[in-house]
Design a protein around this motif. Structure first.
Motif: not given
Length: 244
Positions: A25-51
């Motif tokens: 998504y961030a590098s290649h924009k293989m898909f589009t999504t609503h801003k709500f889902f983009e923010r949701t994925f952003h938070v989940m990336t932070y949570v699961f990548q963690g440290s």
């Protein structure tokens, strides 16, 4: 058993959001999504990548540089210019940090069209956040580990994101076979690609960098692509029509 489940869960969830959100998504924009889902994925990336949280902007710029200069001296992480994987990881970390801190001006063609969330990216990249996540991993192991050797897995949790990148960039450009002549040294590292959720189909990806399916031949299974198709069907994301 609890430690094994936790380790595998962290491994694959961290890797999934790296390949799904940061890479596809961030590098290649293989898909589009609503801003709500983009923010949701952003938070989940932070949570699961963690440290080992990776800033989407810095990741995207560096990855675009990698594609533009694949396996040349300008490639930020080609294994063919380093004596070992540790030297490559060190150089990659320096390049990433410059983009994260915005002290290096990227070429115009590498700018824009990536998710930015200043507050979350600041928090996720802070030493405080990284230390807190590290302490949480340690606390979990103190509570549930049953053998001393299990504690040796903690450093992997702490550097999970960069470790995934190192495996992909080193192995995916040194070991395996090629379906296409891409004028670089990208390889498909089968059968380990499944453990890396399709990321080791590097030769295929460098040939078709905007294709959401990293597999090319019938036996090359990209486990993330069916998930993306399901999300497309559920209207959470919209894949590019050419790659449905």
């Amino acid at each position: 058993m609890i430690i094994l489940i936790f380790f595998l869960g962290h491994w694959f969830l961290s890797l999934f959001f790296q390949t799904f959100f940061l890479h596809r998504y961030a590098s290649h924009k293989m898909f589009t999504t609503h801003k709500f889902f983009e923010r949701t994925f952003h938070v989940m990336t932070y949570v699961f990548q963690g440290s080992s949280y990776l800033n989407p902007r810095a990741y995207a710029i560096m990855h675009r540089e990698h594609h533009a200069y694949s396996d040349t001296e300008k490639d930020p992480h080609s294994p063919h210019f380093f004596k070992d994987v540790f030297q490559m990881m060190y150089y990659t970390a320096i390049s990433y940090r410059k983009h994260e801190k915005k002290v290096k001006e990227p070429e115009e063609r590498f700018k824009g069209n990536y998710p930015e969330w200043k507050f979350l990216d600041y928090i996720g990249s802070s030493y405080v956040s990284r230390i807190i996540f590290g302490l949480l991993y340690i606390a979990f192991y103190i509570e549930f580990a049953t053998q001393w050797w299990m504690f040796l897995l903690i450093p992997i949790h702490i550097i999970m994101g960069p470790l995934h990148g190192a495996i992909v960039n080193w192995c995916g450009h040194k070991y395996g076979y090629s379906n296409f002549d891409n004028n670089d040294k990208s390889k498909n590292t089968t059968p380990f690609d499944f453990l890396m959720l399709g990321e080791l189909f590097q030769n295929n990806h460098h040939k078709r960098p905007n294709n959401a399916n990293f597999g090319a031949k019938w036996f090359e299974i990209d486990p993330v692509y069916p998930i993306m198709k399901l999300m497309h069907w559920a209207r959470i994301i919209r894949l590019r029509k050419a790659y449905l």
